[in-house]
Each structure stands twice: as C-alpha cells, then as structure tokens.
Design an enzyme around this catalytic site. Sequence first.
Site, PDB file in Angstrom:
ATOM      1  N   GLU A  56       6.506 -60.764 -37.684  1.00  0.00           N
ATOM      2  CA  GLU A  56       7.154 -59.893 -36.310  1.00  0.00           C
ATOM      3  C   GLU A  56       5.908 -60.296 -35.157  1.00  0.00           C
ATOM      4  O   GLU A  56       4.796 -60.459 -35.364  1.00  0.00           O
ATOM      5  CB  GLU A  56       7.202 -58.532 -36.689  1.00  0.00           C
ATOM      6  CG  GLU A  56       7.806 -57.710 -35.174  1.00  0.00           C
ATOM      7  CD  GLU A  56       8.409 -56.481 -35.519  1.00  0.00           C
ATOM      8  OE1 GLU A  56       8.149 -55.810 -36.901  1.00  0.00           O
ATOM      9  OE2 GLU A  56       9.004 -55.784 -34.881  1.00  0.00           O
ATOM     10  N   ASN A 203      18.627 -55.436 -36.312  1.00  0.00           N
ATOM     11  CA  ASN A 203      17.761 -55.053 -37.285  1.00  0.00           C
ATOM     12  C   ASN A 203      17.587 -53.469 -37.142  1.00  0.00           C
ATOM     13  O   ASN A 203      17.213 -52.875 -35.884  1.00  0.00           O
ATOM     14  CB  ASN A 203      16.284 -55.435 -37.023  1.00  0.00           C
ATOM     15  CG  ASN A 203      15.104 -54.768 -37.614  1.00  0.00           C
ATOM     16  OD1 ASN A 203      15.069 -54.813 -38.843  1.00  0.00           O
ATOM     17  ND2 ASN A 203      14.502 -53.851 -36.968  1.00  0.00           N
ATOM     18  N   GLU A 204      17.453 -52.492 -38.103  1.00  0.00           N
ATOM     19  CA  GLU A 204      17.430 -51.253 -38.122  1.00  0.00           C
ATOM     20  C   GLU A 204      18.290 -50.891 -36.949  1.00  0.00           C
ATOM     21  O   GLU A 204      17.949 -49.784 -36.209  1.00  0.00           O
ATOM     22  CB  GLU A 204      16.092 -50.688 -38.029  1.00  0.00           C
ATOM     23  CG  GLU A 204      15.141 -51.082 -39.336  1.00  0.00           C
ATOM     24  CD  GLU A 204      14.015 -50.313 -39.252  1.00  0.00           C
ATOM     25  OE1 GLU A 204      13.308 -49.617 -38.605  1.00  0.00           O
ATOM     26  OE2 GLU A 204      13.397 -50.534 -40.563  1.00  0.00           O
ATOM     27  N   TYR A 272       9.921 -48.529 -47.255  1.00  0.00           N
ATOM     28  CA  TYR A 272       8.436 -48.443 -47.067  1.00  0.00           C
ATOM     29  C   TYR A 272       7.828 -47.417 -48.048  1.00  0.00           C
ATOM     30  O   TYR A 272       8.365 -46.248 -48.203  1.00  0.00           O
ATOM     31  CB  TYR A 272       7.921 -48.332 -45.728  1.00  0.00           C
ATOM     32  CG  TYR A 272       8.073 -49.679 -44.753  1.00  0.00           C
ATOM     33  CD1 TYR A 272       7.165 -50.603 -45.045  1.00  0.00           C
ATOM     34  CD2 TYR A 272       9.309 -49.700 -43.924  1.00  0.00           C
ATOM     35  CE1 TYR A 272       7.538 -51.858 -44.192  1.00  0.00           C
ATOM     36  CE2 TYR A 272       9.422 -50.802 -43.183  1.00  0.00           C
ATOM     37  CZ  TYR A 272       8.391 -51.727 -43.125  1.00  0.00           C
ATOM     38  OH  TYR A 272       8.562 -53.002 -42.392  1.00  0.00           O
ATOM     39  N   GLU A 329      12.695 -55.805 -45.676  1.00  0.00           N
ATOM     40  CA  GLU A 329      11.397 -55.107 -45.351  1.00  0.00           C
ATOM     41  C   GLU A 329      10.870 -54.114 -46.577  1.00  0.00           C
ATOM     42  O   GLU A 329      11.919 -53.441 -46.714  1.00  0.00           O
ATOM     43  CB  GLU A 329      11.390 -54.355 -43.897  1.00  0.00           C
ATOM     44  CG  GLU A 329      11.518 -55.243 -42.699  1.00  0.00           C
ATOM     45  CD  GLU A 329      11.471 -54.656 -41.404  1.00  0.00           C
ATOM     46  OE1 GLU A 329      10.816 -53.514 -41.431  1.00  0.00           O
ATOM     47  OE2 GLU A 329      12.103 -55.112 -40.275  1.00  0.00           O
ATOM     48  N   GLN A 378       4.064 -57.298 -43.666  1.00  0.00           N
ATOM     49  CA  GLN A 378       4.286 -58.480 -43.055  1.00  0.00           C
ATOM     50  C   GLN A 378       3.213 -59.553 -43.575  1.00  0.00           C
ATOM     51  O   GLN A 378       2.263 -59.052 -43.981  1.00  0.00           O
ATOM     52  CB  GLN A 378       4.382 -58.258 -41.577  1.00  0.00           C
ATOM     53  CG  GLN A 378       5.613 -57.194 -41.115  1.00  0.00           C
ATOM     54  CD  GLN A 378       5.388 -57.346 -39.695  1.00  0.00           C
ATOM     55  OE1 GLN A 378       5.116 -58.075 -38.739  1.00  0.00           O
ATOM     56  NE2 GLN A 378       6.463 -56.348 -39.216  1.00  0.00           N
TER      57      GLN A 378
END
Length: 506
Positions: A56, A203-204, A272, A329, A378
């Site tokens: 990103e 995204n999100e 996460y 992710e 990432q």
Amino acid sequence: MSNYPLAFAAISLAALPLARAQTPAAPASPAAVAATLRADTPGPVVNRHIYGQFAEHLGRGIYEGVWVGPDSPIPNTRGIRNDVVAALKALDIPVLRWPGGCFADEYHWKDGIGPREKRPATINRHWGGVVENNHFGTHEFMDLVEQLGADAYISGNVGSGTVQEMMEWVEYLTSGADSSIANLRRQNGRDEPWRVPYFGVGNESWGCGGTMRPEYYADLYRRYYTFIDKSYDPAHPLYRIACGANGGNLAWTEVLMSTAGRLMNGLSLHYYTLPTGNWGAKGSATEFGEDQWFAVLRRTLEMDAIITQHAAIMDKTDPAKRVGLVVDEWGTWYDVEPGTEPGFLYQQNTLRDAIAAALNLHIFQRHADRIVMANIAQMVNVLQAMILTDKEKMLRTPTYWVFEMLKVHQGGTSLPVELQSPDYVFGDRKIPAISASATRAAGGTVYLSLVNTSPREPFTIAVTMAGVTRASVAGRVLTAGAMNAHNTFDLTRRTRSCRRGSTALH
Ligand code: AHR
C-alpha cells in the site's frame, strides 16, 4: 530450498520452531507425538495465491521500500530497487495487491500516469498526511509485478471515486482497442494491454472505505459490477472481488452473499492479530514476555473459526463454492517502533511473527476448498513485512523465511495430517502445541510443515506416511534462541538473529 545444503528428497520435513531459550529449561527428553500423513486421501488443491502479498501507499511501503526512482544511487531497474525485487523473487510471489488498503479509496488513478514531473502532489490523508507525489502509479506497479512474475490484484476506489473512473481504469489497463483511453496508455509508453486478473471493488467499505452499511455497499457493488463487467481480454476475464467483512462480522457476509453473491467471483475478509486486542495499546513487536507470545498465537488461531463461520454462511447461498474467500489483509499489528511516525505502521518482526505466519498459512491450506487467495499485510516496511529497509540497507525478516520455506506448498494437493496435538498451556488457557500441514507437489514430492507454538517444550514427532512409497527425507528448521529474536540492519547483532540451521537469516 534452493540454497540449503541438503539435496531435494521425496519428502521434505520443515519444522518451525524449536525455540526453548529464555524460558524454563526444556525437559531432558522431548515428548513423543505420533502423526499420520494421509497421502492416500488427498484433498483440494492449495491455491498458490494463498501466498500473496499486499503493498500500500503507506509509510515506506512503496516509497523507499520498493520505489527509489531511476536517478537513485540505490541500484534499481526503472526506479524499482533491485535488492528488494531479487529478495522477493525468491519467494515466488503469486499475486500482489495494490494500491491499498484505505489508500485505495482515496486514490485517483489518473494522478499516477504520464510524465512524473507533471503528476499532481496529493495528500495521503490516511497515512500520516504526507504528500504523495504519485511517482509510483499504474505503469510502475505493472512493471513491479512483471519484474516479480506475480499476478496483479488492483483495488479500485469506491469510497471517493466514481463508476466511470473505475470503468476507465479497467479499460486503460486491459483494452487493446483503438479507443481514447487505451491510446492514452500507449502515449504513456505501453502499447500492449496488461493482464490484470484480479480487481477489488472497494476496501473496508464498512470503515475507511466509506463507513457503509452492508445493504448500501451490496447495492453499490451491484452497480460497479455492471460497469466493470467486461474484461477487454476475453481470454482472461476479470475476477471481481467484493469488499468483505472485518473479522467476525458475519452479518456483512450474510447481506453480501444474499444480495450480490451471484455477481461476484470473490469476497474479501480482513483479520489482524493484536497481542492485547486493544487498538489503543496493541503491544510491542519486540519487547514482550510469554504472556504476549501466547496471546498472539492464540488470537492468530482464531482465524480458523472466523473462516469457518464465514464459509458456512457462503455455503448457504453458494454450496458449489463458486465464490472464493479472499483473505486480502492478515497479519500481526503492533505499536509502531518507538520514534517512528505513528501513521507509517513500521514494526519489527520476530520469531513470534514467523510462528504466527506459519499458523495462518496452515489455516488457509486447511480451508483450501473455499480460500482462493490471501495477502499478508504488508510486503515491505509496513506491519508484518517480508522485508525491512533503511535507505540503501535491506533485511529479510523471520516472516520472509516462513514464506520462503513454505512456498513449496503453493499449488500442491492438500494431504490430511492426523495428529493429536499436546496442549501448550499458559495460565488458564491452552492452544495446540503443534500445527501440521502437508501437500503433494505436481512432481510427486510430499511436503510437511510443522509448527511448535511452545517456547518451552520441544517435541519428537513420528510421522507415518500412508500412501508414500519412497522414504528419502530432508528437512529445514527455522528457530532462534529467544522468543523475540529478530534480524537487524546491524549484522554485529547476529546472535539475536533468527536461525535456519547454523545460518543467520539475513
Ligand atoms: O494494512 C493497513 C490497513 O489496515 C489497510 O489500509 C486497511 O485496509 C486496514 O484497516
């Protein structure tokens, strides 16, 4: 296994880790565990895209980490650093997601094409408010994936973009027509359309991508889908990925699948691992005791139940499993390294991260029937990275070595491993001490990877191979003398390095 001194064998055993130091002494003779690898009852193929990456425009993830510009003294090819590309190529990266993340929903692709000196300077609102010079744009990203030999996964802007903008980006990337948009690409130096297999629609969208309700996003997805429906390359239709849920938000998946499931190829999922579970004080990447070692691994293992629950919802409307679950992710997320910009999400990476990565990859392989792709967050300098850079210096993290060792599973046929794992007990909680995953590669070699989550107790594992006729075995071990062992830019601190056999993993 290229630079490991053992020759390739019919069966490769990779064990991670046998870390014992810093905690009470290990028992004199390790406990014995029996396992059966069922090569005679193969399961689904492990999609190689499970070993995908994510990069990103965030902190030094792109700028410095990948892009230094053609005039940099750091050796580069058309502005992309050679040392980083060479290290990443050794991972056989199957797919790379870009440009975000949250950044994707504020990215306007036309800012990133044409002569670099004329590209506008914009603000990266999400990540430190820094000025984005747009020097790394569509052409530079496609150059990067071509240098890596990876598939492109582009994340389109729903939050602050338009349908027309997304539609034109797809045309710019993939059309061979004599159209104004495709000709703009030609003017900018690329005659042939690129192959772009994967395209994400937002995204999100439940958070940084627009704070939407699932009903609203599902309708928006339907609208965007309609206009990016056509791939201009009929041989390679676009695989369209809808924005999926955050962790255990099952309601999001329910609505998306029932309202738009038939229009999507993939549905994403983000999860996460934070040591504390508290976004305000997540925990240190390097300064931790066994409590946070255990917490990270326990929370990582929750990925299994999260996937199981989302997959069960998908099964209701898609029993044939046509829609792929895309965990685009995942990874560990700590407090940033002291003294670094909070918005840059720069963190160190220890043996604990190596174990967490291997556990996650095993979970994805266990769900190979539904998971078509996963992208660790990432690739460079951000969160659970493969590579860290400090200007011209570069190091490979323990997580890098897990991806390097386990890449042999990419595209293999999954093989069940029957194992009664002993418990790793900490306080009043417990997790399995051993995780195992096996595949058979196209050439017939069987690969078994094993993870020991306990920093205290070693195990001896006796593996019966059902359906394997040849018995030549080779193995590799990734381990270290401390739970927080990590690689640094200062090679004199080699004793703290994560080790593979007797070789420091720099
Ligand atoms: O990976 C960092 C950020 O985490 C991404 O930009 C966003 O999608 C997620 O919240």
